[in-house]
Design an enzyme around this catalytic site. Structure first.
Site, short mmCIF file in Angstrom:
data_model
loop_
_atom_site.label_atom_id
_atom_site.label_comp_id
_atom_site.label_asym_id
_atom_site.label_seq_id
_atom_site.Cartn_x
_atom_site.Cartn_y
_atom_site.Cartn_z
CE LYS A 190 45.64 34.78 38.27
NZ LYS A 190 44.89 34.24 36.76
CD GLU B 196 50.90 17.61 32.99
OE1 GLU B 196 51.05 17.64 31.80
OE2 GLU B 196 51.37 16.89 33.88
CB CYS C 157 47.84 21.16 26.22
SG CYS C 157 46.61 19.79 26.95
CD GLU D 104 52.38 25.21 23.38
OE1 GLU D 104 52.61 26.24 24.23
OE2 GLU D 104 51.53 24.30 23.71
N GLY E 5 55.42 27.95 33.72
CA GLY E 5 55.62 26.87 34.57
C GLY E 5 56.98 26.53 35.14
N GLY F 56 49.76 25.30 32.03
CA GLY F 56 49.88 26.60 31.40
C GLY F 56 51.11 26.33 30.52
P1 NAP Z 1 50.04 30.93 31.00
O1 NAP Z 1 50.21 32.07 30.05
O2 NAP Z 1 51.01 30.34 31.28
O3 NAP Z 1 48.90 31.35 31.85
C1 NAP Z 1 48.43 30.02 32.69
C2 NAP Z 1 48.07 30.73 33.98
O4 NAP Z 1 49.09 31.13 34.69
C3 NAP Z 1 47.10 31.87 34.17
O5 NAP Z 1 46.26 31.78 35.06
C4 NAP Z 1 47.89 32.95 34.25
O6 NAP Z 1 47.20 34.12 34.84
C5 NAP Z 1 49.06 32.44 35.48
N1 NAP Z 1 50.22 33.17 35.27
C6 NAP Z 1 50.87 33.90 34.40
N2 NAP Z 1 51.88 34.38 34.90
C7 NAP Z 1 52.16 33.89 36.25
C8 NAP Z 1 53.23 34.12 37.17
N3 NAP Z 1 54.09 34.72 36.83
N4 NAP Z 1 52.83 33.54 38.35
C9 NAP Z 1 51.68 32.67 38.38
N5 NAP Z 1 50.75 32.55 37.73
C10 NAP Z 1 50.83 33.16 36.46
O7 NAP Z 1 49.21 30.00 29.74
P2 NAP Z 1 47.82 30.28 28.85
O8 NAP Z 1 48.52 31.33 27.88
O9 NAP Z 1 46.96 30.70 29.68
O10 NAP Z 1 47.55 28.83 28.40
C11 NAP Z 1 48.28 28.30 27.35
C12 NAP Z 1 49.42 27.33 27.58
O11 NAP Z 1 49.04 26.23 28.32
C13 NAP Z 1 49.90 26.51 26.27
O12 NAP Z 1 51.13 26.55 26.44
C14 NAP Z 1 49.23 25.26 26.36
O13 NAP Z 1 50.14 24.30 25.90
C15 NAP Z 1 49.36 24.98 28.07
N6 NAP Z 1 48.49 24.01 28.31
C16 NAP Z 1 48.81 22.69 28.74
C17 NAP Z 1 48.12 21.76 29.10
C18 NAP Z 1 48.77 20.45 29.47
O14 NAP Z 1 47.95 19.66 30.35
N7 NAP Z 1 49.93 20.28 29.53
C19 NAP Z 1 46.65 22.01 29.12
C20 NAP Z 1 46.48 23.42 28.62
C21 NAP Z 1 47.17 24.22 28.37
P3 NAP Z 1 46.50 35.40 33.92
O15 NAP Z 1 45.65 34.62 32.96
O16 NAP Z 1 45.82 36.31 34.84
O17 NAP Z 1 47.91 35.89 33.19
#
Ligand code: NAP
Length: 484
Positions: A175, A250, A284, A385, A233, A228
């Site tokens: 996804k 992650e 990240c 963040e 998470g 994410g």
């Molecule tokens: P996000 O809002 O958490 O979304 C990540 C993924 O989860 C997307 O595919 C999103 O789908 C999906 N999602 C959202 N709500 C969900 C739910 N209730 N149930 C299941 N899936 C759901 O994160 P983001 O804004 O895309 O990315 C930025 C974040 O990622 C930052 O906090 C960054 O630090 C973190 N990140 C961490 C790493 C690491 O390795 N630690 C690497 C890269 C990024 P939709 O897009 O359809 O909402």
């Protein structure tokens, strides 16, 4: 005029459309829709899981050497199509063409690395007290893996998960983030074209509000790997609690770099600027906090501001651009909001802090590389963040104080130290509470074979990348045979 591309999702072993579509915008020019993807319904997602179970059976029984060959061919396809894929990626994500080209290359490296890993031993022979008994340990695929990925590295993050998952013999339901779904669909095409059984990969696109429950609630899921935000998470972990399936998360970060008085200040400023502002800070592992010894703080900030101001912001496909836009209007206003809060709480905006001037920048989701000086540890900007090109600088009196303040965070993903002292380097590596720790190097930029993942609310015990990643994607069976 940009052509709007149409994509199907990959469900049930075939390419699947839908009446309802999601628009994918170009962050460099927000009114341009670069692609449309299906907004699938929950029924289609359920169908996808049934096929994934069949895919796990087929692929899990495929000879590991053949699995490796398929992954290697997938890497070759990514490399053959690198310039086209980099363009697509830059258009839907906003990162520069150079950054996108690097991402395609590193994604191919994941498949090349795990193509070789597929051939490695998958178990051990162990002693047994029972007579005439041969006992062995087998590491076998877990089955169906759900992979949920964010928009910031929309090809790299799926590759980091899919390459070890497939090397181990699993099927995957992917996804991708709704802001950047098309490059994941291109990756799916590359894998199917390379010979992966179509049942082994399901890539669903759609609104979480409509498909989220069936995506995460399916009884077919054996493991979930998520990258994410920390909020999503942790929510995911709560949702699957009690089902006894493994979850790898992650999540967010607030990565610190420490600059000691004996550091090479030019190197520190250039490295921290690159780690903080490349990909518009949407990494990240981006540096977002800098702790500088007070005696060199002003000289360091002067250098950092000079580098920040030299980074040209602009459209992703413009070769002179160093910093592209935020991925979306939502992300842009979020980052600008963080800067406004920091300023209201007493931080000094030493560089950037705005969306930029002029027609080109107004069309896109830009935030100029931003340096915040005079930050204190009680400010919101120090703890929260930002996920944008914003670096906050705080003065410290010693390495000990710097490490203590760096560790006083709910996150623990990556950290760096700048010094010429081996003794300071050793103290830092021992005491820093982060999954990745670097000396005179950026907080970002880890290789495909380097174990990767954060501590505390940044990650989970299962590491990604390297050989260790296979621990998540395999289960262990102990087998004893008594010869008669
Ligand atoms: P996000 O809002 O958490 O979304 C990540 C993924 O989860 C997307 O595919 C999103 O789908 C999906 N999602 C959202 N709500 C969900 C739910 N209730 N149930 C299941 N899936 C759901 O994160 P983001 O804004 O895309 O990315 C930025 C974040 O990622 C930052 O906090 C960054 O630090 C973190 N990140 C961490 C790493 C690491 O390795 N630690 C690497 C890269 C990024 P939709 O897009 O359809 O909402």
């Amino acid at each position: 005029m940009t052509e709007t591309r149409s994509y199907n999702a990959h469900v049930g072993g075939r390419w699947e459309g839908s009446g309802t579509l999601l628009d994918v915008h170009d962050p460099s020019d927000w009114d341009t829709v670069v692609a449309r993807v299906p907004a699938l319904g929950a029924d289609v997602v359920r169908e996808g899981y049934k096929t994934a179970r069949e895919g796990a059976r087929i692929w899990g029984r495929t000879n590991a050497l053949e699995r490796g060959r398929v992954l290697f061919r997938a890497a070759a396809i990514l490399r053959d199509r690198a310039s086209e894929l980099a363009r697509l990626l830059a258009q839907e994500n906003g990162k520069t063409l150079a950054e996108a080209t690097g991402e395609v290359g590193k994604s191919a490296e994941f498949f090349e690395f795990y193509a070789g890993v597929a051939r490695l031993p998958y178990g051990d022979l162990i002693h047994d007290a029972r007579p005439d008994t041969t006992t062995s340990v087998w590491h076998e695929p877990v089955g169906v893996v759900l992979a949920i990925t964010p928009w910031n590295d929309p090809l790299l993050t799926p590759s980091r998960k899919l390459a070890p998952a497939f090397a181990a013999g699993n099927a995957v339901v992917l996804k991708p983030a709704s802001d950047t779904p098309t490059i994941a669909l291109e990756l799916t095409r590359a894998l199917v074209d390379a010979g992966l059984p179509p049942e082994a990969i399901t890539t669903v696109t759609g609104r979480i509000g409509e498909i989220g429950e069936d995506l995460v609630g399916s009884p077919e899921i054996d493991a979930i790997t998520f990258t994410g935000s920390t909020g999503v998470g942790l929510d995911l972990q709560r949702k699957v609690a009690g089902r006894n399936i493994r979850v790898q998360c992650e999540m967010g970060g607030k990565n610190a770099a420490i600059v000691l008085a004996d550091a090479d200040l030019d190197l520190a400023a250039e490295t921290i600027a690159a780690a903080g502002f490349a990909q518009a800070g949407q990494r990240c592992t981006a540096t977002s906090r800098v702790l500088v010894e007070a005696s060199v703080k002003d000289s360091f900030v002067e250098r950092l501001v000079a580098v920040a101001n030299s980074y040209a912001a602009g459209p992703s496909l413009d070769p002179s651009t160093v910093v592209g836009p935020m991925v979306s209007r939502r992300q842009q206003s979020d980052v600008i909001g963080h800067v406004a809060t920091a300023s209201a709480e007493g931080a000094t905006i030493a560089a950037g802090g705005t969306v930029g001037a002029g027609e080109v920048l107004q069309k896109g989701c830009y935030v100029l590389p931003t340096v915040l000086d005079d930050v204190t540890a009680d400010m919101t900007i120090w703890r929260t963040e930002v996920f944008g090109p914003v670096v906050a600088v705080l003065a410290v009196s010693s390495l000990d104080e710097a490490v203590e303040l760096a560790n006083a965070s709910e996150y623990g993903l990556s950290a760096a130290l700048f010094t010429k002292s081996m003794s300071a380097a050793n103290t830092f590596l021992r005491d820093i509470d982060a999954g990745q720790a670097a000396v005179n190097l950026p907080t970002s930029g880890w290789d495909v074979h380097h174990p990767f993942g954060g501590f505390k609310l940044s990650g989970s015990p299962f590491k990604e990348q390297g050989l260790g990643a296979l621990a998540f994607y395999t289960r262990t069976k102990t087998c004893a045979v008594r010869a008669l």
